[in-house]
Design a protein around this motif. Structure first.
Motif, PDB file in Angstrom:
ATOM      1  N   LEU A  60       0.821  -1.212   0.000  1.00 34.75           N
ATOM      2  CA  LEU A  60       0.000   0.000   0.000  1.00 34.75           C
ATOM      3  C   LEU A  60       0.857   1.265   0.000  1.00 34.75           C
ATOM      4  N   GLY A  61       2.167   1.091   0.148  1.00 32.94           N
ATOM      5  CA  GLY A  61       3.064   2.241   0.104  1.00 32.94           C
ATOM      6  C   GLY A  61       3.422   2.805   1.460  1.00 32.94           C
ATOM      7  N   LEU A  62       3.061   2.135   2.535  1.00 39.36           N
ATOM      8  CA  LEU A  62       3.439   2.608   3.862  1.00 39.36           C
ATOM      9  C   LEU A  62       4.915   2.324   4.107  1.00 39.36           C
ATOM     10  N   GLY A  63       5.583   3.242   4.760  1.00 39.40           N
ATOM     11  CA  GLY A  63       6.971   3.044   5.132  1.00 39.40           C
ATOM     12  C   GLY A  63       7.063   2.238   6.411  1.00 39.40           C
ATOM     13  N   LEU A  64       8.261   1.760   6.702  1.00 42.95           N
ATOM     14  CA  LEU A  64       8.445   0.945   7.904  1.00 42.95           C
ATOM     15  C   LEU A  64       8.104   1.706   9.177  1.00 42.95           C
TER      16      LEU A  64
END
Length: 145
Positions: A60-64
């Protein structure tokens, strides 16, 4: 060990994630295995869902850092309940809905004028005559606004 615990190899096989990636997730605080007397990692079966959540969130494009924030809301040392996951789901719903809106807008505008100011397409000259969208700021205004 109790049947609710699995090895790092079993977790890797079940999730399709490399052992090295699981160690990286552990280092970043996304997973918190217990250690046996022989210092071997043991994961809760519920960690399969945690890793699956990480994979979906990354898609979904979320960063860590964002993923870590969401997972921090889950209890440590026990499998999360349905209520625990629903809390995260409610928090993410707004983000997901915004991404869906942006994806839909992009899909619908990409073959037309996106408001970047290039005026290279015939439709751009109609939709963005004299680069009016450029007055709203830089970049693809018809998609990002």
């Amino acid at each position: 060990m109790h049947a609710s615990f699995i090895t790092i190899g079993q977790l890797a096989k079940r999730t399709g994630v490399a052992v090295s990636a699981l160690r990286f997730y552990e280092e970043k605080g996304l997973l918190d295995p217990i250690r046996t007397g022989g210092n071997q990692r043991r994961f809760l079966r519920g960690d399969i869902r945690r890793v699956s959540f990480i994979l979906i969130a990354q898609k979904l494009g979320l960063g860590l850092a964002e993923i870590e924030d969401h997972l921090a809301a889950l209890p440590q040392g026990r499998n999360p309940t349905l209520a625990d996951w629903q809390k995260i789901s409610r928090q993410m719903r707004v983000q997901i809905d915004e991404k869906i809106k942006l994806l839909n807008r992009t899909r619908n505008q990409l073959d037309q004028c996106i408001g970047c100011g290039c005026l290279s397409l015939e439709k751009c000259r109609l939709y963005n005559k004299d680069d009016k969208l450029g007055l709203k700021g830089p970049g693809p205004r018809a998609v990002l606004d």
